[in-house]
Design a protein around this motif. Structure first.
Motif, PDB file in Angstrom:
ATOM      1  N   LYS A  53      -3.687  -2.968 -11.045  1.00  0.00           N
ATOM      2  CA  LYS A  53      -3.380  -4.251 -10.400  1.00  0.00           C
ATOM      3  C   LYS A  53      -2.670  -5.193 -11.368  1.00  0.00           C
ATOM      4  N   ILE A  54      -3.108  -5.187 -12.623  1.00  0.00           N
ATOM      5  CA  ILE A  54      -2.482  -6.054 -13.629  1.00  0.00           C
ATOM      6  C   ILE A  54      -1.014  -5.694 -13.799  1.00  0.00           C
ATOM      7  N   LEU A  55      -0.720  -4.405 -13.852  1.00  0.00           N
ATOM      8  CA  LEU A  55       0.662  -3.953 -14.049  1.00  0.00           C
ATOM      9  C   LEU A  55       1.459  -3.876 -12.752  1.00  0.00           C
ATOM     10  N   MET A  56       0.803  -4.157 -11.631  1.00  0.00           N
ATOM     11  CA  MET A  56       1.436  -4.069 -10.313  1.00  0.00           C
ATOM     12  C   MET A  56       1.966  -2.665 -10.047  1.00  0.00           C
ATOM     13  N   LEU A  57       1.162  -1.674 -10.400  1.00  0.00           N
ATOM     14  CA  LEU A  57       1.482  -0.281 -10.119  1.00  0.00           C
ATOM     15  C   LEU A  57       0.487   0.257  -9.103  1.00  0.00           C
ATOM     16  N   HIS A  58       0.900   1.265  -8.373  1.00  0.00           N
ATOM     17  CA  HIS A  58      -0.035   1.907  -7.460  1.00  0.00           C
ATOM     18  C   HIS A  58      -1.070   2.663  -8.282  1.00  0.00           C
ATOM     19  N   ARG A  59      -2.280   2.697  -7.774  1.00  0.00           N
ATOM     20  CA  ARG A  59      -3.375   3.289  -8.540  1.00  0.00           C
ATOM     21  C   ARG A  59      -3.139   4.759  -8.871  1.00  0.00           C
ATOM     22  N   THR A  60      -2.563   5.523  -7.929  1.00  0.00           N
ATOM     23  CA  THR A  60      -2.331   6.943  -8.190  1.00  0.00           C
ATOM     24  C   THR A  60      -1.283   7.142  -9.278  1.00  0.00           C
ATOM     25  N   THR A  61      -0.306   6.242  -9.337  1.00  0.00           N
ATOM     26  CA  THR A  61       0.711   6.313 -10.389  1.00  0.00           C
ATOM     27  C   THR A  61       0.079   6.077 -11.755  1.00  0.00           C
ATOM     28  N   PHE A  62      -0.900   5.199 -11.783  1.00  0.00           N
ATOM     29  CA  PHE A  62      -1.554   4.871 -13.050  1.00  0.00           C
ATOM     30  C   PHE A  62      -2.354   6.053 -13.586  1.00  0.00           C
ATOM     31  N   TYR A  63      -2.890   6.888 -12.685  1.00  0.00           N
ATOM     32  CA  TYR A  63      -3.694   8.032 -13.105  1.00  0.00           C
ATOM     33  C   TYR A  63      -2.839   9.204 -13.583  1.00  0.00           C
ATOM     34  N   LYS A  64      -1.564   9.233 -13.182  1.00  0.00           N
ATOM     35  CA  LYS A  64      -0.710  10.371 -13.544  1.00  0.00           C
ATOM     36  C   LYS A  64      -0.500  10.424 -15.043  1.00  0.00           C
ATOM     37  N   GLN A  65      -0.476  11.630 -15.566  1.00  0.00           N
ATOM     38  CA  GLN A  65      -0.219  11.827 -16.987  1.00  0.00           C
ATOM     39  C   GLN A  65       1.134  12.493 -17.155  1.00  0.00           C
ATOM     40  N   LYS A  66       1.728  12.300 -18.321  1.00  0.00           N
ATOM     41  CA  LYS A  66       3.007  12.927 -18.594  1.00  0.00           C
ATOM     42  C   LYS A  66       2.838  14.434 -18.666  1.00  0.00           C
ATOM     43  N   ILE A  67       3.743  15.136 -17.984  1.00  0.00           N
ATOM     44  CA  ILE A  67       3.695  16.592 -17.988  1.00  0.00           C
ATOM     45  C   ILE A  67       4.649  17.088 -19.064  1.00  0.00           C
ATOM     46  N   ILE A  68       4.120  17.861 -19.987  1.00  0.00           N
ATOM     47  CA  ILE A  68       4.956  18.455 -21.026  1.00  0.00           C
ATOM     48  C   ILE A  68       5.216  19.894 -20.617  1.00  0.00           C
ATOM     49  N   ARG A  69       6.468  20.152 -20.242  1.00  0.00           N
ATOM     50  CA  ARG A  69       6.822  21.488 -19.774  1.00  0.00           C
ATOM     51  C   ARG A  69       7.256  22.359 -20.937  1.00  0.00           C
ATOM     52  N   LYS A  70       6.895  23.621 -20.855  1.00  0.00           N
ATOM     53  CA  LYS A  70       7.347  24.593 -21.847  1.00  0.00           C
ATOM     54  C   LYS A  70       8.269  25.571 -21.133  1.00  0.00           C
ATOM     55  N   TYR A  71       9.436  25.774 -21.715  1.00  0.00           N
ATOM     56  CA  TYR A  71      10.417  26.662 -21.127  1.00  0.00           C
ATOM     57  C   TYR A  71      10.521  27.942 -21.949  1.00  0.00           C
ATOM     58  N   LYS A  72      11.110  28.955 -21.345  1.00  0.00           N
ATOM     59  CA  LYS A  72      11.173  30.283 -21.932  1.00  0.00           C
ATOM     60  C   LYS A  72      11.908  30.302 -23.270  1.00  0.00           C
ATOM     61  N   TYR A  73      13.035  29.598 -23.353  1.00  0.00           N
ATOM     62  CA  TYR A  73      13.875  29.660 -24.553  1.00  0.00           C
ATOM     63  C   TYR A  73      13.752  28.424 -25.446  1.00  0.00           C
ATOM     64  N   ASP A  74      12.640  27.716 -25.382  1.00  0.00           N
ATOM     65  CA  ASP A  74      12.457  26.538 -26.229  1.00  0.00           C
ATOM     66  C   ASP A  74      12.435  26.880 -27.713  1.00  0.00           C
ATOM     67  N   TYR A  75      12.070  28.109 -28.042  1.00  0.00           N
ATOM     68  CA  TYR A  75      12.036  28.505 -29.447  1.00  0.00           C
ATOM     69  C   TYR A  75      13.441  28.543 -30.059  1.00  0.00           C
ATOM     70  N   LEU A  76      14.482  28.583 -29.220  1.00  0.00           N
ATOM     71  CA  LEU A  76      15.862  28.621 -29.715  1.00  0.00           C
ATOM     72  C   LEU A  76      16.412  27.244 -30.074  1.00  0.00           C
ATOM     73  N   LYS A  77      15.725  26.184 -29.679  1.00  0.00           N
ATOM     74  CA  LYS A  77      16.252  24.830 -29.881  1.00  0.00           C
ATOM     75  C   LYS A  77      16.607  24.534 -31.341  1.00  0.00           C
ATOM     76  N   PRO A  78      15.709  24.781 -32.308  1.00  0.00           N
ATOM     77  CA  PRO A  78      16.086  24.474 -33.693  1.00  0.00           C
ATOM     78  C   PRO A  78      17.263  25.312 -34.189  1.00  0.00           C
ATOM     79  N   ILE A  79      17.348  26.566 -33.768  1.00  0.00           N
ATOM     80  CA  ILE A  79      18.436  27.449 -34.200  1.00  0.00           C
ATOM     81  C   ILE A  79      19.767  26.954 -33.647  1.00  0.00           C
ATOM     82  N   ILE A  80      19.797  26.672 -32.343  1.00  0.00           N
ATOM     83  CA  ILE A  80      21.029  26.223 -31.702  1.00  0.00           C
ATOM     84  C   ILE A  80      21.444  24.849 -32.213  1.00  0.00           C
ATOM     85  N   THR A  81      20.487  23.944 -32.398  1.00  0.00           N
ATOM     86  CA  THR A  81      20.800  22.606 -32.918  1.00  0.00           C
ATOM     87  C   THR A  81      21.387  22.691 -34.313  1.00  0.00           C
ATOM     88  N   LYS A  82      20.827  23.561 -35.143  1.00  0.00           N
ATOM     89  CA  LYS A  82      21.326  23.732 -36.510  1.00  0.00           C
ATOM     90  C   LYS A  82      22.778  24.228 -36.497  1.00  0.00           C
TER      91      LYS A  82
END
Length: 137
Positions: A53-82
């Motif tokens: 109520k203080i933040l003027m958000l819906h209650r269900t939105t307030f309960y949601k947590q950030k979803i951290i997704r893991k993808y199949k080729y995430d291990y390649l990120k440092p190699i490709i970035t380099k």
């Protein structure tokens, strides 16, 4: 500078109901301007419904947590970035694919392109200027 909080209870006792209302009103407005769920999570005694109520958000939105997704080729990120940074942000998915193949890493070009977009690896290519068309009159 060290902060001393030992006098806070006595200050609160001295405040009138009107002063308390004014201070709380200002604090709530500041919290709404921030719109930050994490700042209110430090208050353990507040109920989540009241925080929403203080933040003027819906209650269900307030309960949601950030979803951290893991993808199949995430291990390649440092190699490709380099490789990408080493070649000054010029190589696209095609050349990166060839370099990865020399290291015995095989991935579809289209998949690599999607992952590069997800990781924010965009080539620095200047867009061609279109020449204005001349009318035959």
């Amino acid at each position: 500078m060290k902060r001393y909080d030992w006098d806070i209870p006595s200050i609160i006792d001295e405040l009138t109901e009107e002063n308390k209302k004014e201070i709380l009103e200002r604090w709530i407005k500041e919290q709404r301007d921030k719109k930050d769920k994490e700042s209110l999570n430090s208050y353990k005694t507040l109920k989540k419904s009241l925080k929403s109520k203080i933040l003027m958000l819906h209650r269900t939105t307030f309960y949601k947590q950030k979803i951290i997704r893991k993808y199949k080729y995430d291990y390649l990120k440092p190699i490709i970035t380099k490789i990408f940074i080493k070649n000054k942000w010029i190589y696209g998915s095609g050349k990166l694919l060839i370099i990865l193949a020399t290291n015995n890493i095989y991935i579809n070009e289209r998949t690599l392109r999607h992952y590069m977009f997800r990781w924010g690896l965009v080539t620095l290519i200047r867009k061609k200027k279109r020449k204005s068309e001349y009318k035959n009159t």
